[in-house]
Design an enzyme around this catalytic site. Structure first.
Site, PDB file in Angstrom:
ATOM      1  N   ARG A  68       0.822  -1.220   0.000  1.00 42.40           N
ATOM      2  CA  ARG A  68       0.000   0.000   0.000  1.00 42.40           C
ATOM      3  C   ARG A  68       0.855   1.268   0.000  1.00 42.40           C
ATOM      4  NH1 ARG A  68      -2.862  -3.943   2.783  1.00 42.40           N
ATOM      5  NH2 ARG A  68      -1.552  -3.491   4.567  1.00 42.40           N
ATOM      6  N   GLU A 105       6.386 -10.226  14.083  1.00 40.66           N
ATOM      7  CA  GLU A 105       5.850 -10.868  15.281  1.00 40.66           C
ATOM      8  C   GLU A 105       5.756 -12.372  15.085  1.00 40.66           C
ATOM      9  OE1 GLU A 105       3.151  -8.358  13.702  1.00 40.66           O
ATOM     10  OE2 GLU A 105       5.037  -7.332  14.067  1.00 40.66           O
TER      11      GLU A 105
END
Length: 181
Positions: A68, A105
């Site tokens: 994006r 993560e």
């Protein structure tokens, strides 16, 4: 919802009104912030692009992070009459490339830029992306561009998830967010 009825200077309000929240995506307990409706709305995209272009004024190049960030970088670069650079996910560019691995993560990822054809030495660059969470991707992009010789002047994001600590991951780089939650 349409941003057209909102004042143009209320960028944070436009972003907040058009952002879609998706519960339990990509995993249970996560409230995903989807900015796709912001970018699909003409007034929303124009407001975001104008605000980010103000942050990026004075740079030679706008670097957008896959994917994006590409939308934003192209629109901002066009407004500023400068070039745009796509900072790609690993494996998307033909060799030779400069790569930077970083931790997510849930694993490891790689960002890449072309090693040939674009001279970044001494160029003032702003990095743009849609959302800042933990800051790993933005920090990796910063390291990658600096290793290529660029002067990373600042970073800018549309939405900052402030409680995720991403700002600390890129400090002391100036970081601008249009909306912090």
């Amino acid at each position: 919802m349409k941003a057209a009825g909102r004042p143009a200077d209320d960028v944070a309000g436009i972003i907040a009104s058009l952002t879609r929240e998706v519960a339990d995506f990509p995993t249970p307990g996560i409230a995903f912030k989807d900015l796709t409706p912001v970018f699909a709305d003409a007034a929303g995209l124009a407001a975001v692009t104008a605000a980010l272009a103000q942050v990026a004024a004075g740079v030679d190049l706008v670097a957008g992070i896959d994917a994006r960030g590409f939308l934003l970088a192209g629109a901002i670069a066009d407004r500023l009459h400068v070039g745009a650079l796509a900072v790609r996910k690993g494996g998307k560019l033909p060799p030779p490339v400069l790569s930077e691995a970083y931790q997510l993560e849930y694993g490891q990822a790689v960002l890449e830029i072309p090693a040939d054809g674009i001279d970044l030495a001494g160029r003032r660059v702003v990095i743009v992306d849609d959302v800042l969470a933990t800051g790993g991707t933005l920090a990796a992009a910063q390291r990658l561009l600096r290793r290529a010789g660029a002067e990373v002047a600042a970073a800018a994001v549309v939405l900052e998830l402030a409680d995720m600590g991403g700002r600390a991951a890129v400090a002391p780089l100036p970081l601008h967010s249009l909306l912090a939650l």
